[in-house]
Design an enzyme around this catalytic site. Sequence first.
Site, PDB file in Angstrom:
ATOM      1  N   VAL A  51      36.304 -34.014   1.237  1.00 34.01           N
ATOM      2  CA  VAL A  51      37.277 -32.941   1.457  1.00 34.01           C
ATOM      3  C   VAL A  51      38.267 -33.330   2.563  1.00 34.01           C
ATOM      4  O   VAL A  51      39.454 -32.961   2.516  1.00 34.01           O
ATOM      5  CB  VAL A  51      36.547 -31.600   1.740  1.00 34.01           C
ATOM      6  N   ASP A  52      37.798 -34.100   3.522  1.00 33.70           N
ATOM      7  CA  ASP A  52      38.656 -34.584   4.615  1.00 33.70           C
ATOM      8  C   ASP A  52      39.819 -35.419   4.045  1.00 33.70           C
ATOM      9  O   ASP A  52      40.998 -35.190   4.380  1.00 33.70           O
ATOM     10  CB  ASP A  52      37.777 -35.435   5.553  1.00 33.70           C
TER      11      ASP A  52
HETATM   12  N1  AR6 Z   1      37.915 -28.770  -1.969  1.00 29.72           N
HETATM   13  C1  AR6 Z   1      36.724 -28.195  -1.668  1.00 29.72           C
HETATM   14  N2  AR6 Z   1      35.592 -28.884  -1.482  1.00 29.72           N
HETATM   15  C2  AR6 Z   1      35.666 -30.225  -1.612  1.00 29.72           C
HETATM   16  C3  AR6 Z   1      36.865 -30.910  -1.914  1.00 29.72           C
HETATM   17  C4  AR6 Z   1      38.034 -30.121  -2.097  1.00 29.72           C
HETATM   18  N3  AR6 Z   1      39.219 -30.664  -2.380  1.00 29.72           N
HETATM   19  N4  AR6 Z   1      36.598 -32.255  -1.973  1.00 29.72           N
HETATM   20  C5  AR6 Z   1      35.272 -32.395  -1.716  1.00 29.72           C
HETATM   21  N5  AR6 Z   1      34.708 -31.183  -1.515  1.00 29.72           N
HETATM   22  P1  AR6 Z   1      32.189 -34.100   2.265  1.00 29.72           P
HETATM   23  P2  AR6 Z   1      30.564 -33.873   4.715  1.00 29.72           P
HETATM   24  C6  AR6 Z   1      33.308 -30.816  -1.210  1.00 29.72           C
HETATM   25  O1  AR6 Z   1      31.524 -35.373   1.917  1.00 29.72           O
HETATM   26  O2  AR6 Z   1      29.302 -33.899   3.949  1.00 29.72           O
HETATM   27  C7  AR6 Z   1      34.251 -37.456   5.079  1.00 29.72           C
HETATM   28  O3  AR6 Z   1      34.472 -38.796   4.786  1.00 29.72           O
HETATM   29  C8  AR6 Z   1      32.220 -31.809  -1.569  1.00 29.72           C
HETATM   30  O4  AR6 Z   1      31.937 -31.762  -2.962  1.00 29.72           O
HETATM   31  O5  AR6 Z   1      33.657 -33.997   2.099  1.00 29.72           O
HETATM   32  O6  AR6 Z   1      30.719 -32.858   5.827  1.00 29.72           O
HETATM   33  C9  AR6 Z   1      34.515 -37.116   6.540  1.00 29.72           C
HETATM   34  O7  AR6 Z   1      35.538 -37.891   7.085  1.00 29.72           O
HETATM   35  C10 AR6 Z   1      31.063 -31.261  -0.740  1.00 29.72           C
HETATM   36  O8  AR6 Z   1      30.468 -30.148  -1.403  1.00 29.72           O
HETATM   37  O9  AR6 Z   1      31.892 -33.671   3.814  1.00 29.72           O
HETATM   38  C11 AR6 Z   1      33.188 -37.410   7.174  1.00 29.72           C
HETATM   39  O10 AR6 Z   1      33.046 -38.774   7.483  1.00 29.72           O
HETATM   40  C12 AR6 Z   1      31.773 -30.730   0.521  1.00 29.72           C
HETATM   41  O11 AR6 Z   1      33.159 -30.699   0.199  1.00 29.72           O
HETATM   42  C13 AR6 Z   1      32.188 -37.021   6.102  1.00 29.72           C
HETATM   43  O12 AR6 Z   1      32.871 -37.172   4.869  1.00 29.72           O
HETATM   44  C14 AR6 Z   1      31.571 -31.574   1.759  1.00 29.72           C
HETATM   45  O13 AR6 Z   1      31.478 -32.956   1.427  1.00 29.72           O
HETATM   46  C15 AR6 Z   1      31.767 -35.586   6.233  1.00 29.72           C
HETATM   47  O14 AR6 Z   1      30.752 -35.317   5.320  1.00 29.72           O
END
Ligand code: AR6
Length: 173
Positions: free
Chosen positions: A35-36
């Site tokens: 998501v980041d």
């Molecule tokens: N909209 C909503 N949710 C989303 C989107 C979107 N566009 N894209 C992904 N998700 P993650 P974390 C969901 O891995 O576990 C990054 O590299 C995804 O399916 O994004 O907190 C950062 O820089 C999941 O359910 O975040 C950090 O290094 C949720 O967002 C690390 O990942 C969170 O997944 C953070 O890991």
Amino acid sequence: MNDPRITIMQGDITKMEVDAIVNAANQTLLGGGGVDGAIHRAAGPELKEECRSLGGCKTGEAKLTRGYQLPARYIIHTVGPIWKGGQHNEDQLLAQCYRNSLKITLAKKISTLAFPSISTGAYGFPLERACRIALQEVKAFLDQNPGIKQIYFVCFSEKDLKKYQEAFQTMSA
Ligand code: AR6
């Protein structure tokens, strides 16, 4: 009790027309995957410039930037815990992410806010456990803060959506 100010939905958080969206960032605040990455791509390069000036963010804390090209006016960047089996303060740190993100809304008069499922992607936090914490923190905050109009939990997948709905029903029963 069910709170009508909580909406659980499936979608892409970068498209949300709210005062602020929350980013599940890492300690550098300089972008990443998941998501980041999606938020940085959609907001444009100015976001990284502002993030660079913030000097990173500790796990459990939260920092505010503008939303740039996003429909949302602000982004609240928070850093969730990396799951290490549950004995390393993960629950408390995740709760702090929600609490500190919500606290920022008060200073900026943010009344509509969207959360992704913090820590449950790359950081490996078990989804059910994480969404119980998320809902608990948001409900507690809403009880104390009538100024908040709507909080959205934006689930990326259908599987996540179902888990959130189940947790919400269990906690509302
Ligand atoms: N909209 C909503 N949710 C989303 C989107 C979107 N566009 N894209 C992904 N998700 P993650 P974390 C969901 O891995 O576990 C990054 O590299 C995804 O399916 O994004 O907190 C950062 O820089 C999941 O359910 O975040 C950090 O290094 C949720 O967002 C690390 O990942 C969170 O997944 C953070 O890991």
